[in-house]
Motif scaffolding. Structure first.
Motif, PDB file in Angstrom:
ATOM      1  N   ASN A  53     -19.041   5.619  66.361  1.00 58.54           N
ATOM      2  CA  ASN A  53     -18.347   4.392  66.762  1.00 58.54           C
ATOM      3  C   ASN A  53     -19.330   3.299  67.179  1.00 58.54           C
ATOM      4  O   ASN A  53     -19.042   2.107  67.022  1.00 58.54           O
TER       5      ASN A  53
ATOM      6  N   GLY B 222     -18.630  -4.539  63.132  1.00 57.26           N
ATOM      7  CA  GLY B 222     -17.319  -5.105  63.438  1.00 57.26           C
ATOM      8  C   GLY B 222     -16.143  -4.253  63.038  1.00 57.26           C
ATOM      9  O   GLY B 222     -15.011  -4.753  62.965  1.00 57.26           O
ATOM     10  N   ALA B 223     -16.355  -2.953  62.776  1.00 56.97           N
ATOM     11  CA  ALA B 223     -15.259  -2.056  62.404  1.00 56.97           C
ATOM     12  C   ALA B 223     -14.635  -1.458  63.658  1.00 56.97           C
ATOM     13  O   ALA B 223     -15.302  -1.301  64.680  1.00 56.97           O
ATOM     14  N   ARG B 224     -13.370  -1.130  63.568  1.00 56.76           N
ATOM     15  CA  ARG B 224     -12.668  -0.572  64.719  1.00 56.76           C
ATOM     16  C   ARG B 224     -13.198   0.830  65.005  1.00 56.76           C
ATOM     17  O   ARG B 224     -13.632   1.553  64.111  1.00 56.76           O
ATOM     18  N   PRO B 225     -13.155   1.269  66.253  1.00 54.70           N
ATOM     19  CA  PRO B 225     -13.600   2.634  66.583  1.00 54.70           C
ATOM     20  C   PRO B 225     -12.624   3.679  66.053  1.00 54.70           C
ATOM     21  O   PRO B 225     -11.419   3.436  65.975  1.00 54.70           O
TER      22      PRO B 225
ATOM     23  N   ARG C  63     -20.294   1.723  63.992  1.00 55.50           N
ATOM     24  CA  ARG C  63     -19.181   0.926  63.472  1.00 55.50           C
ATOM     25  C   ARG C  63     -19.040  -0.388  64.234  1.00 55.50           C
ATOM     26  O   ARG C  63     -18.690  -1.410  63.654  1.00 55.50           O
ATOM     27  N   ALA C  64     -19.318  -0.362  65.534  1.00 57.82           N
ATOM     28  CA  ALA C  64     -19.228  -1.585  66.330  1.00 57.82           C
ATOM     29  C   ALA C  64     -20.233  -2.621  65.852  1.00 57.82           C
ATOM     30  O   ALA C  64     -19.984  -3.830  65.925  1.00 57.82           O
TER      31      ALA C  64
ATOM     32  N   THR D 179     -21.136   4.361  58.941  1.00 56.51           N
ATOM     33  CA  THR D 179     -20.668   5.418  59.849  1.00 56.51           C
ATOM     34  C   THR D 179     -21.404   6.727  59.567  1.00 56.51           C
ATOM     35  O   THR D 179     -21.824   7.426  60.489  1.00 56.51           O
TER      36      THR D 179
ATOM     37  N   GLU E 155      -8.441  11.288  64.073  1.00 56.21           N
ATOM     38  CA  GLU E 155      -8.714  10.834  62.708  1.00 56.21           C
ATOM     39  C   GLU E 155      -9.900  11.552  62.087  1.00 56.21           C
ATOM     40  O   GLU E 155     -10.086  11.506  60.870  1.00 56.21           O
TER      41      GLU E 155
ATOM     42  N   ARG F 261       0.636   7.126  64.870  1.00 56.18           N
ATOM     43  CA  ARG F 261      -0.703   7.584  64.508  1.00 56.18           C
ATOM     44  C   ARG F 261      -0.699   8.116  63.075  1.00 56.18           C
ATOM     45  O   ARG F 261       0.254   8.767  62.643  1.00 56.18           O
TER      46      ARG F 261
ATOM     47  N   GLU G 153     -10.551   7.170  66.196  1.00 56.26           N
ATOM     48  CA  GLU G 153      -9.942   8.035  67.196  1.00 56.26           C
ATOM     49  C   GLU G 153     -10.273   9.494  66.883  1.00 56.26           C
ATOM     50  O   GLU G 153     -10.578   9.850  65.737  1.00 56.26           O
TER      51      GLU G 153
END
Length: 284
Positions: free
Chosen positions: A186, A193-196, A189-190, A36, A201, A25, A198
């Motif tokens: 998130n 197409g961006a990753r969620p 972001r979806a 975002t 972070e 991580r 955590e």
């Protein structure tokens, strides 16, 4: 000398570090993209005192590449709305900053967002259909002016705690606010197409890397300009921040339209929107 309290604390910290290393991580806070941030602002009500306060923290944190201690120690007496060459600017004196070489403080400034028609006395706050802040029209100058007027803040700390408006906003409060809105972030972001993201972070340190990443990837700012805007201390390579600051003073005020604070929100709709609005202001 053996101390059982310190032993337990050190053992717990070593265990945390071991877990993070094994899971690969990242230790650094994530950089938030404009979409975002726009999704985050869409969860904040313009008629809620705490939300108005948090929206101002976000916009100023991005505009001035703020470290947590910088917005925590920011007082109303250390800022001013000033007109320069026909453009209203927000000037802030950072009493505590790594870029302060002679302990006299560091002054930085930002302009309204591109296309903004508001002023510090009549801020322009654009809302969505739910009465929440519209992230694509985020303006650091107007957001701050609106927050100060709405919460009736005339002196002392600029940002206040939700539970006690007379007390300054705690540093970990931004982390709690961000993580509480992580699902909405998130979801936005979806859509691109961006990753969620955590949970680990998202902390109160995301504002600075977000501004630095945006300046490098979207605005293409030079390293010296980024060093100046970010208030980094002089590097070992001999870069002199003072000389860069003098040259920056000679830049026309409209060049501030290329800063992170004035373009970050509009970038949520794409870079073409930012370029279009910038061309309009230059022609005016």
């Amino acid at each position: 000398q053996y101390d059982p309290d310190w032993y337990d604390t050190i053992w717990a910290l070593r265990k945390v570090c071991s877990v993070r290393l094994d899971s690969n991580r990242p230790f650094k806070a994530a950089a938030l993209c404009p979409v975002t941030v726009a999704s985050l602002l869409a969860t904040l009500s313009a008629v809620n005192a705490g939300d108005a306060n948090f929206a101002a923290v976000l916009s100023l944190g991005l505009a001035f590449w703020m470290r947590p201690n910088e917005w925590f120690f920011l007082d109303v007496e250390c800022m001013a709305f000033v007109k320069m060459r026909g453009i209203e600017l927000l000037h802030i004196l950072f009493v505590i900053s790594k870029g302060d070489d002679d302990s006299s403080g560091v002054v930085r400034r930002t302009a309204h967002r591109v296309g903004c028609g508001g002023t510090s006395t009549a801020p322009e706050i654009v809302l969505d259909g739910d009465g929440h802040f519209h992230g694509a029209f985020m303006c650091p100058v107007c957001y701050l002016a609106y927050h100060l007027r709405f919460n009736e803040i005339k002196t002392g700390p600029v940002f206040r705690a939700r539970c006690n408006p007379c007390a300054p906003m705690r540093m970990n409060a931004v982390t709690k606010e961000l993580r509480a809105r992580l699902p909405a972030m998130n979801e936005g972001r979806a859509g691109i197409g961006a990753r969620p993201l955590e949970k680990f972070e998202v902390t109160n340190r995301v504002l600075r890397p977000s501004a630095a990443t945006y300046a490098d990837t979207e605005l293409g700012l030079t390293k010296s300009r980024s060093t100046h805007d970010g208030r980094w201390a002089n590097s070992t390579s001999g870069e002199n921040i003072h000389d860069d600051y003098v040259r920056f003073d000679d830049v026309p005020a409209r060049e501030l339209k290329k800063s992170v604070g004035s373009t970050f929100g509009a970038a949520a709709c794409g870079n073409r929107v930012v370029q279009y609005l910038s061309l309009i202001h230059i022609s005016e």
